[in-house]
Design a protein around this motif. Structure first.
Motif, PDB file in Angstrom:
ATOM      1  N   ASN A  68       0.843  -1.207   0.000  1.00 25.79           N
ATOM      2  CA  ASN A  68       0.000   0.000   0.000  1.00 25.79           C
ATOM      3  C   ASN A  68       0.870   1.246   0.000  1.00 25.79           C
ATOM      4  O   ASN A  68       1.013   1.917   1.017  1.00 25.79           O
ATOM      5  CB  ASN A  68      -0.887   0.024   1.263  1.00 25.79           C
ATOM      6  CG  ASN A  68      -1.880  -1.093   1.256  1.00 25.79           C
ATOM      7  OD1 ASN A  68      -2.665  -1.223   0.331  1.00 25.79           O
ATOM      8  ND2 ASN A  68      -1.823  -1.918   2.296  1.00 25.79           N
TER       9      ASN A  68
ATOM     10  N   LYS B 224      -0.289   7.400  -1.654  1.00 25.78           N
ATOM     11  CA  LYS B 224      -1.036   7.728  -2.889  1.00 25.78           C
ATOM     12  C   LYS B 224      -0.227   8.624  -3.836  1.00 25.78           C
ATOM     13  O   LYS B 224      -0.353   8.521  -5.057  1.00 25.78           O
ATOM     14  CB  LYS B 224      -2.364   8.415  -2.539  1.00 25.78           C
ATOM     15  CG  LYS B 224      -3.402   7.442  -1.985  1.00 25.78           C
ATOM     16  CD  LYS B 224      -4.089   6.642  -3.102  1.00 25.78           C
ATOM     17  CE  LYS B 224      -4.831   5.421  -2.609  1.00 25.78           C
ATOM     18  NZ  LYS B 224      -4.060   4.193  -2.432  1.00 25.78           N
ATOM     19  N   ASP B 225       0.597   9.526  -3.262  1.00 23.79           N
ATOM     20  CA  ASP B 225       1.361  10.401  -4.161  1.00 23.79           C
ATOM     21  C   ASP B 225       2.553   9.669  -4.791  1.00 23.79           C
ATOM     22  O   ASP B 225       3.234  10.206  -5.671  1.00 23.79           O
ATOM     23  CB  ASP B 225       1.829  11.678  -3.440  1.00 23.79           C
ATOM     24  CG  ASP B 225       2.761  11.367  -2.279  1.00 23.79           C
ATOM     25  OD1 ASP B 225       2.865  10.187  -1.866  1.00 23.79           O
ATOM     26  OD2 ASP B 225       3.402  12.314  -1.778  1.00 23.79           O
TER      27      ASP B 225
ATOM     28  N   SER C  23       2.224   6.075  -5.727  1.00 20.16           N
ATOM     29  CA  SER C  23       1.591   5.205  -6.736  1.00 20.16           C
ATOM     30  C   SER C  23       0.143   4.980  -6.321  1.00 20.16           C
ATOM     31  O   SER C  23      -0.152   4.846  -5.132  1.00 20.16           O
ATOM     32  CB  SER C  23       2.325   3.862  -6.791  1.00 20.16           C
ATOM     33  OG  SER C  23       1.582   2.947  -7.558  1.00 20.16           O
ATOM     34  N   ASP C  24      -0.747   4.895  -7.307  1.00 14.00           N
ATOM     35  CA  ASP C  24      -2.153   4.657  -6.939  1.00 14.00           C
ATOM     36  C   ASP C  24      -2.463   3.160  -6.868  1.00 14.00           C
ATOM     37  O   ASP C  24      -3.614   2.773  -6.713  1.00 14.00           O
ATOM     38  CB  ASP C  24      -3.108   5.400  -7.895  1.00 14.00           C
ATOM     39  CG  ASP C  24      -2.886   4.998  -9.340  1.00 14.00           C
ATOM     40  OD1 ASP C  24      -2.161   3.993  -9.574  1.00 14.00           O
ATOM     41  OD2 ASP C  24      -3.420   5.680 -10.239  1.00 14.00           O
ATOM     42  N   HIS C  25      -1.457   2.315  -7.010  1.00 15.39           N
ATOM     43  CA  HIS C  25      -1.688   0.874  -6.817  1.00 15.39           C
ATOM     44  C   HIS C  25      -0.470   0.251  -6.155  1.00 15.39           C
ATOM     45  O   HIS C  25       0.655   0.794  -6.231  1.00 15.39           O
ATOM     46  CB  HIS C  25      -1.960   0.188  -8.169  1.00 15.39           C
ATOM     47  CG  HIS C  25      -0.848   0.359  -9.150  1.00 15.39           C
ATOM     48  ND1 HIS C  25       0.247  -0.467  -9.199  1.00 15.39           N
ATOM     49  CD2 HIS C  25      -0.636   1.309 -10.103  1.00 15.39           C
ATOM     50  CE1 HIS C  25       1.074  -0.052 -10.142  1.00 15.39           C
ATOM     51  NE2 HIS C  25       0.563   1.021 -10.713  1.00 15.39           N
TER      52      HIS C  25
END
Ligand SMILES: Cc1cc2nc3c(=O)[nH]c(=O)nc-3n(C[C@H](O)[C@H](O)[C@H](O)COP(=O)(O)OP(=O)(O)OC[C@H]3O[C@@H](n4cnc5c(N)ncnc54)[C@H](O)[C@@H]3O)c2cc1C
Length: 364
Positions: free
Chosen positions: A71, A74-75, A77-79
């Motif tokens: 996980n 978010k900034d 990688s979005d996956h």
């Protein structure tokens, strides 16, 4: 003269991950000899995450990297970068002794037959490591480079360090094409070329040994392989994993001393890999689709080397990542960045003692 605070030599996973962690704080350039970053070891790995690999100190870095790989922020990688498949460490005799922090369970022959249809009779049991996963290496490496650039880092490809010297409180670097660069810190993240970069900088090498490893992609007369666990043996003589529905990636677990180079597979190693594979399962081999090789580079004690050289100002080692450089990269880069920047380590690596990995161990 191009002035920087940090010059990183090498655009593989080691240089890119460290760069992503320092670019926001120090004016940094990453120089890569090839046309593209990731051309050497980073682009040739078997792409798995295996917590038991490399011994207890490496396992700490791997385990600390797990949440980030599953996980990421978010900034970044979005996956996530992991696809869990588990690993079966097969044995014909004793079960392997794995670091206690790694989750495992024993699999007896009946279950083994269900998990690996066609497994040959001599494999009596196995240790199952459920946390083993595939890593999307290309996406992870690209995300490090993107983060590096977004935070202000510069990447220069076809930029081979030819020599470096220290004077007037900083490093003067000359590239092969004659370009001159200057910085206060020089990071050696040159993979198999680590000792050569040290010598070109008049620094005593730590003794990094590149070792060739061969990979073979086989098409076999079996389907449904993609989700099978990674399969290896407790003596370390092969591993393979389903890559497509009827294809596998196989390695003879070779470790052949090599000079730093653009490594290529030898026919004999491909043949050894196939011979070992045929001792494990009865899956008919249809063809070799491709084969490749890469260099895994080890320090004399097989631990990675992170930290300032105790004998030379501003020379930072980031080398010796052996066969675990991808899976340890999130934690190793955070730990190395804290040492380089002389800052408190982030919580991800707060419990890991960076002195274990310091080049000072070779100066003693
Ligand atoms: C077959 C194989 C399977 C593997 N499987 C796994 C796995 O499943 N999981 C895992 O975690 N790890 C695995 N590894 C190990 C992993 O690939 C390495 O630990 C990692 O890629 C090392 O990264 P690096 O950045 O140090 O080296 P590299 O990716 O080789 O990068 C070093 C870079 O430095 C550049 N360079 C050298 N000299 C100079 C110079 N003078 N000037 C400028 N640039 C220079 C080179 O061109 C190169 O691009 C495997 C490795 C191999 C070969």
């Amino acid at each position: 003269m191009n002035e920087f605070e940090v010059i990183i030599v090498g655009g593989g996973i080691a240089g890119a991950s460290l760069g992503a962690n320092i670019a926001g704080t120090r004016r940094t350039i990453l120089i890569e000899a090839e046309d593209q970053c990731g051309y050497h070891s980073t682009g040739r790995s078997a792409a798995f995450y295996l917590e038991s690999y490399g011994g207890p100190d490496v396992a700490k870095l791997t385990l600390a990297s797990r949440d980030f790989l599953l996980n990421p922020p978010k900034d970044f990688s979005d996956h996530g970068f992991l696809r869990v498949r588990g690993d079966l460490h097969l044995t014909t005799g004793e079960l392997p002794d794995l670091p206690p922090a790694v989750e495992t369970r024993i699999v007896e022959r009946d279950e083994l037959e269900r998990l690996v249809p066609g497994i040959k009779p001599q494999w009596r049991r196995a240790l199952f490591e459920p946390g083993c996963a595939d890593i999307d290496v290309a996406a992870l490496h690209a995300s490090y480079l993107r983060a590096f650039r977004i935070r202000g880092g510069e990447v220069s490809t076809r930029a081979r360090l030819q020599r470096a010297s220290f004077g007037d409180g900083g490093w003067q670097i000359q590239l092969e094409d004659g370009t001159a660069l200057r910085s206060s810190i020089l990071v050696n993240a040159a993979g198999a070329w680590a000792d050569q970069v040290a010598i070109a900088s008049s620094i005593q090498p730590v003794g990094i040994s590149p070792k060739r490893r061969t990979m073979v992609q086989l098409r076999v007369g079996r389907s449904g392989l993609k989700d099978l666990p990674l399969i290896d043996d407790s003596k370390g003589t092969f591993y393979f994993k389903g890559e497509g529905d009827s294809t596998i990636w196989l390695s003879p677990h070779d470790e052949i001393a090599s000079d730093p180079c653009d490594a290529a597979p030898e026919e004999i190693d491909v043949a050894i890999a196939i011979d070992r594979f045929e001792q494990v399962v009865d899956w008919p081999i249809e063809r070799v689709e491709r084969s490749w090789a890469g260099l895994r580079s080890f320090a004399p004690d097989r631990l990675p080397v992170y930290g300032f050289d105790p004998r030379a100002p501003g020379f930072f080692w980031c080398v010796g990542q052996g066969g675990f450089g991808i899976q340890t990269s999130p934690a190793a880069a955070k730990m190395a960045a804290a040492v380089l920047l002389d800052e408190e380590p982030e919580s991800m690596v707060a419990g890991i003692d960076p002195r274990v990995f310091s080049p000072a161990r070779f100066a003693r």
